[in-house]
Every structure is written in C-alpha cells, then in structure tokens.
Design a protein around this motif. Sequence first.
Motif, PDB file in Angstrom:
ATOM      1  N   GLU A 140       0.808  -1.081   0.118  1.00  0.00           N
ATOM      2  CA  GLU A 140       0.007  -0.133  -0.175  1.00  0.00           C
ATOM      3  C   GLU A 140       0.846   1.514  -0.122  1.00  0.00           C
ATOM      4  O   GLU A 140       0.386   2.149  -0.659  1.00  0.00           O
ATOM      5  CB  GLU A 140      -0.958  -0.110   1.265  1.00  0.00           C
ATOM      6  N   ASP A 141       1.982   1.056   0.689  1.00  0.00           N
ATOM      7  CA  ASP A 141       2.984   2.398   0.724  1.00  0.00           C
ATOM      8  C   ASP A 141       3.413   2.674  -0.784  1.00  0.00           C
ATOM      9  O   ASP A 141       3.396   3.821  -1.008  1.00  0.00           O
ATOM     10  CB  ASP A 141       4.101   2.080   1.540  1.00  0.00           C
ATOM     11  N   LEU A 142       3.749   1.438  -1.434  1.00  0.00           N
ATOM     12  CA  LEU A 142       4.232   1.608  -2.911  1.00  0.00           C
ATOM     13  C   LEU A 142       3.293   2.282  -3.681  1.00  0.00           C
ATOM     14  O   LEU A 142       3.335   3.194  -4.499  1.00  0.00           O
ATOM     15  CB  LEU A 142       4.834   0.378  -3.381  1.00  0.00           C
ATOM     16  N   ARG A 143       1.807   1.821  -3.500  1.00  0.00           N
ATOM     17  CA  ARG A 143       0.834   2.369  -4.194  1.00  0.00           C
ATOM     18  C   ARG A 143       0.665   4.094  -4.131  1.00  0.00           C
ATOM     19  O   ARG A 143       0.190   4.823  -5.093  1.00  0.00           O
ATOM     20  CB  ARG A 143      -0.426   1.695  -3.851  1.00  0.00           C
ATOM     21  N   ASN A 144       1.094   4.406  -3.008  1.00  0.00           N
ATOM     22  CA  ASN A 144       0.777   5.896  -2.472  1.00  0.00           C
ATOM     23  C   ASN A 144       1.997   6.677  -3.435  1.00  0.00           C
ATOM     24  O   ASN A 144       1.934   7.929  -3.350  1.00  0.00           O
ATOM     25  CB  ASN A 144       0.956   6.107  -0.941  1.00  0.00           C
ATOM     26  N   LEU A 145       3.105   6.190  -3.709  1.00  0.00           N
ATOM     27  CA  LEU A 145       4.121   6.802  -4.291  1.00  0.00           C
ATOM     28  C   LEU A 145       4.140   7.129  -5.884  1.00  0.00           C
ATOM     29  O   LEU A 145       4.696   8.120  -6.294  1.00  0.00           O
ATOM     30  CB  LEU A 145       5.446   5.847  -4.088  1.00  0.00           C
TER      31      LEU A 145
END
Length: 213
Positions: free
Chosen positions: A52-57
Amino acid sequence: MANFGELVLILGDLHIPHRASAIPEKFKRMLVPNKMQHVICTGNLGSKDQYEDLRNLAPNVHVVAGDFEYTNTMLEGGNTPASSATPTSFPETRVVQVGDFRIGVVHGHQVAAWGDHMALSMMRRKLGCDILVSGHTHKNEVVEHEGYYHINPGSITGAYSCLTEKVTPSFVLLAVQGSKVVCYVYELVDGEVDVSKTEFTKTIAGDGDVLLR
C-alpha cells in the motif's frame, strides 16, 4: 522534475517486518509521492502495508512475486513462508514499457545460479526486454551484458541475506527520456547517502540489432 523525463523507482527485498523494521529514514525522505511515474519492485515486500505504501508513491506500481512473499496466512497474523502457503497474486515476471525501453522484471530466485549474468541474459531474452531488473541477492548492480543492461536494486532496507555477507541498503532511480536512460544508484553507507550514475542510450544497428551504450 519533468525535465528528467519519466522517473522509475526500482526497489525490492524489503522483508518488513520479518528481517527489517523499516526503510531507512534518509531513504524515506527521498521517496516523495507522485514525483515518480513508475515503481518497480522485485518482490519480498513482507506485508500488505508495504504494498500500500508503494501504491501511494506513483500511479503505476509493478510488483513481481519473491521467494518469501507475504501471503493470506501472514496477513492473518501467521508466519508461514510463501513456499507452504497460498501466494499473493503478484506474477512471476512482468514487462513494463517506459519510453523506448522494455523493462523486464523478475525476483531472481528462479534463475540458476543466483545473480549469474549468463543465466540472467537467458531470462532477458525470454522476456524480450532491453533492461532486466532482478533482485534476490540483496546486492545492487548495474551491469552491461551482451549489449543490454541488468539492474539489481539490492535491498532498500538492508535486510539480511545468506547470499551477501554485508548488505548495504540501496535502491535505484531511472530517468528515462525516450531512448536515453540515466540510472542512479543510492546506497546508505555509514549513515550517509551515496549516489552513483550510469547513462546509456538505445540505438538500432543497421542489421536491426538493439544496442544499449
């Protein structure tokens, strides 16, 4: 940042929380949401939160399955390795088009011997790509091989690996402008961020062969 063309963040082998607690803070401050157009991950995220953190980048996130990927069992609080539980839906390989480049992605545990460039070149030819991105060794590399490039971002957390005695936290950033790539490797050495740069251009030879140099 638009002057840099399309920015592609390449990272992998996070292993959070099983082998590392977090991405180093100095790296975290560099990973600003929506500055990159693509994130490529070589797998072994460790948990759904990391995905999910990657998807926010970035708007485009491309992840392949690692050999110790988080699973439904892990998400429910277990610690079962991917080899004995239902794996995630991440594919074994991906091919991503960025500018004039076809970028192939694989975790790397499927390649024998691990990290061997002759073996990796077979995978590159199988995927039909200009650049092959792989992980698994936890050791960053940017290597020209047979006129193409193999890129390994290493482990962004510096997670333990039985393959590498001392793991240096690292990741890679590509700036792609059409047929040109500038490849930046970021390493955390003695608490400070060190950056190295490689540049190459894709050209088509008279016989139709692709050359990166």
